[in-house]
Design an enzyme around this catalytic site. Structure first.
Site, mmCIF file in Angstrom:
data_model
loop_
_atom_site.group_PDB
_atom_site.id
_atom_site.type_symbol
_atom_site.label_atom_id
_atom_site.label_comp_id
_atom_site.label_asym_id
_atom_site.label_seq_id
_atom_site.Cartn_x
_atom_site.Cartn_y
_atom_site.Cartn_z
ATOM 1 C CG ASP A 34 -10.054 24.754 -16.353
ATOM 2 O OD1 ASP A 34 -8.983 24.525 -16.623
ATOM 3 O OD2 ASP A 34 -10.417 24.562 -15.276
ATOM 4 C CG ASN A 89 -12.019 17.061 -8.653
ATOM 5 O OD1 ASN A 89 -13.244 16.369 -9.161
ATOM 6 N ND2 ASN A 89 -11.476 17.713 -9.640
ATOM 7 N N GLY A 95 -8.395 14.679 -6.667
ATOM 8 C CA GLY A 95 -8.040 15.282 -7.779
ATOM 9 C C GLY A 95 -8.086 17.122 -7.539
ATOM 10 C CD GLN A 96 -10.418 20.742 -3.169
ATOM 11 O OE1 GLN A 96 -10.785 19.687 -2.440
ATOM 12 N NE2 GLN A 96 -10.727 22.165 -2.687
ATOM 13 C CG HIS A 102 -12.510 24.729 -7.777
ATOM 14 N ND1 HIS A 102 -11.789 24.638 -6.901
ATOM 15 C CD2 HIS A 102 -12.231 24.009 -8.859
ATOM 16 C CE1 HIS A 102 -10.882 23.568 -7.133
ATOM 17 N NE2 HIS A 102 -11.138 23.289 -8.275
ATOM 18 C CG HIS A 104 -13.787 21.239 -12.833
ATOM 19 N ND1 HIS A 104 -12.386 21.737 -13.321
ATOM 20 C CD2 HIS A 104 -13.465 21.255 -11.411
ATOM 21 C CE1 HIS A 104 -11.686 21.960 -12.391
ATOM 22 N NE2 HIS A 104 -12.028 21.254 -11.218
#
Length: 117
Positions: A34, A89, A95-96, A102, A104
């Site tokens: 990230d 998310n 929060g996306q 994807h 985290h």
């Protein structure tokens, strides 16, 4: 959704058009570091197929979603994180910010609790 989206940054990373620090891959997903880590170990696992969120990916390709989660486990453990957090998310208010599924993968953070967001 389609297999790829021309304006999706994660589709471009999967295709190799945008460079990324790749931690692992399989036929269904790619794991990258990230760029804005929220924990000492923070990877993103991007399914190859473009779907807006984890629910859409699971509905369209449950096997591929399972392979993406298996890759998350593989890169977490390879980095020394037998315990880690896996977050997806779903939706802007959650929060996306990139609307390509994807996950985290967060690890190596002392004191991680359920309340850590």
């Amino acid at each position: 959704m389609s297999d790829t989206s021309a304006d999706c940054v994660f589709c471009k990373i999967v295709a190799g058009d945008i460079p990324a620090d790749v931690l692992g891959r399989n036929d269904h997903a790619i794991a990258i570091k990230d760029l804005n880590p929220q924990a000492p170990f923070h990877a993103l696992v991007l399914p190859v197929a473009h779907h807006e969120n984890a629910g859409a990916s699971a509905a369209a390709d449950p096997t591929g979603t399972g392979h993406a989660i298996a890759l998350a486990d593989e890169v977490a453990r390879a980095s020394g994180n037998d315990d880690y957090r896996l977050v997806a998310n779903t939706g802007a208010s959650a929060g996306q910010t990139v609307f390509h599924t994807h996950f985290h993968v967060l690890g190596s953070a002392p004191g991680m609790t359920e309340s850590l967001v």
